[in-house]
Scaffold this motif. Sequence first.
Motif, PDB file in Angstrom:
ATOM      1  N   UNK A 113       0.837  -1.198   0.000  1.00 47.19           N
ATOM      2  CA  UNK A 113       0.000   0.000   0.000  1.00 47.19           C
ATOM      3  C   UNK A 113       0.872   1.248   0.000  1.00 47.19           C
ATOM      4  N   UNK A 114       0.261   2.398  -0.310  1.00 46.77           N
ATOM      5  CA  UNK A 114       1.003   3.659  -0.264  1.00 46.77           C
ATOM      6  C   UNK A 114       1.420   4.198  -1.610  1.00 46.77           C
ATOM      7  N   UNK A 115       1.159   3.463  -2.720  1.00 40.89           N
ATOM      8  CA  UNK A 115       1.499   3.962  -4.050  1.00 40.89           C
ATOM      9  C   UNK A 115       0.669   5.213  -4.326  1.00 40.89           C
ATOM     10  N   UNK A 116       1.317   6.266  -4.824  1.00 40.11           N
ATOM     11  CA  UNK A 116       0.649   7.558  -4.997  1.00 40.11           C
ATOM     12  C   UNK A 116       0.749   8.038  -6.438  1.00 40.11           C
ATOM     13  N   UNK A 151       8.624   4.507   5.369  1.00 41.05           N
ATOM     14  CA  UNK A 151       7.762   5.097   6.393  1.00 41.05           C
ATOM     15  C   UNK A 151       6.366   4.487   6.363  1.00 41.05           C
ATOM     16  N   UNK A 152       5.829   4.274   5.182  1.00 43.27           N
ATOM     17  CA  UNK A 152       4.499   3.669   5.070  1.00 43.27           C
ATOM     18  C   UNK A 152       4.518   2.237   5.599  1.00 43.27           C
ATOM     19  N   UNK A 153       5.610   1.521   5.345  1.00 50.77           N
ATOM     20  CA  UNK A 153       5.711   0.144   5.841  1.00 50.77           C
ATOM     21  C   UNK A 153       5.591   0.102   7.359  1.00 50.77           C
ATOM     22  N   UNK A 154       6.036   1.179   8.033  1.00 53.48           N
ATOM     23  CA  UNK A 154       5.980   1.224   9.487  1.00 53.48           C
ATOM     24  C   UNK A 154       4.580   1.312  10.053  1.00 53.48           C
ATOM     25  N   UNK A 155       3.595   1.718   9.239  1.00 54.37           N
ATOM     26  CA  UNK A 155       2.214   1.806   9.726  1.00 54.37           C
ATOM     27  C   UNK A 155       1.306   0.783   9.047  1.00 54.37           C
ATOM     28  N   UNK A 156       1.898  -0.072   8.225  1.00 49.70           N
ATOM     29  CA  UNK A 156       1.116  -1.053   7.472  1.00 49.70           C
ATOM     30  C   UNK A 156       0.795  -2.268   8.331  1.00 49.70           C
ATOM     31  N   UNK A 157      -0.446  -2.719   8.249  1.00 47.55           N
ATOM     32  CA  UNK A 157      -0.908  -3.907   8.963  1.00 47.55           C
ATOM     33  C   UNK A 157      -1.121  -5.017   7.946  1.00 47.55           C
ATOM     34  N   UNK A 158      -0.556  -6.186   8.217  1.00 48.03           N
ATOM     35  CA  UNK A 158      -0.714  -7.332   7.320  1.00 48.03           C
ATOM     36  C   UNK A 158      -1.944  -8.119   7.743  1.00 48.03           C
ATOM     37  N   UNK A 163      -5.871  -9.544   5.725  1.00 46.42           N
ATOM     38  CA  UNK A 163      -6.195 -10.242   4.478  1.00 46.42           C
ATOM     39  C   UNK A 163      -5.452  -9.599   3.319  1.00 46.42           C
ATOM     40  N   UNK A 164      -5.418  -8.250   3.340  1.00 48.09           N
ATOM     41  CA  UNK A 164      -4.606  -7.493   2.399  1.00 48.09           C
ATOM     42  C   UNK A 164      -3.868  -6.421   3.183  1.00 48.09           C
ATOM     43  N   UNK A 165      -2.636  -6.155   2.814  1.00 51.97           N
ATOM     44  CA  UNK A 165      -1.840  -5.154   3.524  1.00 51.97           C
ATOM     45  C   UNK A 165      -2.516  -3.789   3.405  1.00 51.97           C
ATOM     46  N   UNK A 166      -2.618  -3.072   4.539  1.00 55.66           N
ATOM     47  CA  UNK A 166      -3.285  -1.782   4.538  1.00 55.66           C
ATOM     48  C   UNK A 166      -2.791  -0.935   5.709  1.00 55.66           C
ATOM     49  N   UNK A 167      -3.163   0.346   5.698  1.00 53.94           N
ATOM     50  CA  UNK A 167      -2.888   1.216   6.836  1.00 53.94           C
ATOM     51  C   UNK A 167      -4.120   2.088   7.067  1.00 53.94           C
ATOM     52  N   UNK A 168      -4.189   2.702   8.255  1.00 48.24           N
ATOM     53  CA  UNK A 168      -5.351   3.533   8.574  1.00 48.24           C
ATOM     54  C   UNK A 168      -5.110   4.963   8.113  1.00 48.24           C
ATOM     55  N   UNK A 169      -6.204   5.669   7.831  1.00 47.69           N
ATOM     56  CA  UNK A 169      -6.114   7.059   7.408  1.00 47.69           C
ATOM     57  C   UNK A 169      -5.494   7.918   8.491  1.00 47.69           C
ATOM     58  N   UNK A 170      -5.871   7.677   9.752  1.00 40.06           N
ATOM     59  CA  UNK A 170      -5.347   8.481  10.855  1.00 40.06           C
ATOM     60  C   UNK A 170      -3.838   8.370  10.995  1.00 40.06           C
ATOM     61  N   UNK A 171      -3.308   7.131  10.942  1.00 37.74           N
ATOM     62  CA  UNK A 171      -1.860   6.951  11.070  1.00 37.74           C
ATOM     63  C   UNK A 171      -1.131   7.552   9.873  1.00 37.74           C
ATOM     64  N   UNK A 172      -1.745   7.445   8.693  1.00 37.76           N
ATOM     65  CA  UNK A 172      -1.126   8.015   7.502  1.00 37.76           C
ATOM     66  C   UNK A 172      -1.011   9.533   7.618  1.00 37.76           C
ATOM     67  N   UNK A 173      -2.050  10.171   8.117  1.00 39.97           N
ATOM     68  CA  UNK A 173      -2.007  11.627   8.298  1.00 39.97           C
ATOM     69  C   UNK A 173      -0.890  12.043   9.232  1.00 39.97           C
TER      70      UNK A 173
END
Length: 395
Positions: free
Chosen positions: A278-281, A324-331, A333-343
Motif C-alpha cells: 500500500x502507499x502507491x501515490x 515510512x508507510x511500511x511502518x504503519x502497514x498492517x498485514x 487479508x490485504x496489507x493496509x494502513x489507517x487514514x489516521x496513522x497516515x495523516x
Amino acid sequence: MRIALIKDVTEFVLDGTHGSPVRAEVGVPVLSAQNVKDGRLNFETDRYTSDVEYDHFKKRLPLVMGDVLLTIVGTIGRAAVVDEIRPLVFQRSVAVIRPKQGALWPRFLYHVSQTREFQAQLARSSNQSSQAGLYLGKLKELRIPLPPLPEQRRIADILDKADALRAKRRAALAQLDTLTQSIFLNIHREAPKSQRVIPLAQIAEASRGAFVNGPFGSDLLTQELQDEGVPVIYIRDIRDGEYRRVSKSCVSERKAHDLAVCTVTAGDVLVAKVGDPPGIAAVYPAGNPPAVVTQDVIRIRVEREVASPEFVVGYLNSSIGKWKVAGITVEATRARFSLGEFKGLRIELPSVELQRDYARRIAAVNEIRAAHRASLAQLDALFASLQHRAFRGDL
C-alpha cells in the motif's frame, strides 16, 4: 493446421511442491507464480529452504533447459521457458511442462500459451473459487496448434524477435522510473538545511475534506454503480506512480454530489490505502473529469504554498516514503494502513521552489514516458497481429 492435446506432445506436466518447504535464512530459493513474469523466471525471493528439501524436489522434478513454466494458481497463464539451471524449489502455483523432443518446440509452446485463444481455454478450465486455480488434468487436455517442427521453430523465431523489441521498450520505461527516483533523491539531498519536517496532514488545504478516503463500502458500491456518469477511482487505477484508469465503474451525478467531500479534481494526490504494497501515490492529471474515490483510495488536496503535489507523490513513491508507510502497514487479508496513522506520518519538505523544480523535471520525464508508451502500444498491436497470423497459418 493440425491440433494436438498438450498431454500428447509432452513428456510430463507436473506442478511444484504441495507442502510448505522448511524455511531457512539462506539456502535454496523457493519460487512461486510471482516469479514468472514478462516471459522470464525471476530468481529474486525472500524465501529459502534447505538442500535436503531441494534434493527431494529435484528427484521428483529435475528441471532441464527448455522446460516451459506456466502459472496455475492465482494469476493463471503467465509463462516462461527455462534458460538457466539453478538450485530452486517451485511451489504448486507453477506447472512445469516438458515438450517431447522432435514433436514440440519449447519457444513455440511458450508463444502459444500467451495467445488469446489459449488464455481463454485456461479461463474456462480454471476453478474460480476463493483463489483461481487450474488442475493439471485439465491443463493436459488443452488444445494447441501443431505445425511441423521446422515451422514451429520459424514461427517462434519471428515472434521472439518481435517480442524482443517490446522488451527493449519496457526496459526503457523501467529506466525512466529509475530516473524519476534519482531526481527525487537528488532534490532531497540538495536541501537538508531548508527542509521542514511536518505531518502529512499539514500539507492539505485547510478546508473540510481536503484529506479523505471514500466513505462507502462494497454493499453500497454494488447497489449504486453504473456504466456511465462520474468515474469511481479504485486502487488498480494507481499504478507505477501514475493514474491510469482501468476501472469502468461510475456513479450518477446526483450520487457524486452526495459524495462531494471525496471528489477528485486535477492536481489532487491519490494514494492507495490497500495493496502490495500500500502507499502507491499519483497525481490526478489535468484533462480528466471530476471523479470520486473508494474507501481504499485517499484523496489529498494539497496546499500549494506548502507543497507541490508532484513532490508529495515522489516522496511517497521513493524508498524513503515506502519505508515510512511500511511502518504503519498492517498485514491482514490485504496489507493496509489507517487514514489516521497516515495523516500523522512526518515527511521532509524542501523549499517550495525546489519542489516546483522537481515537478518541472518530472513533467519532462513524463513526456518522454508518454512517447515510449505510445510506441509500446504500437509494438503490442503489431505483435498481436503477428501472433494471430502465425497460429492461423498465415505467417
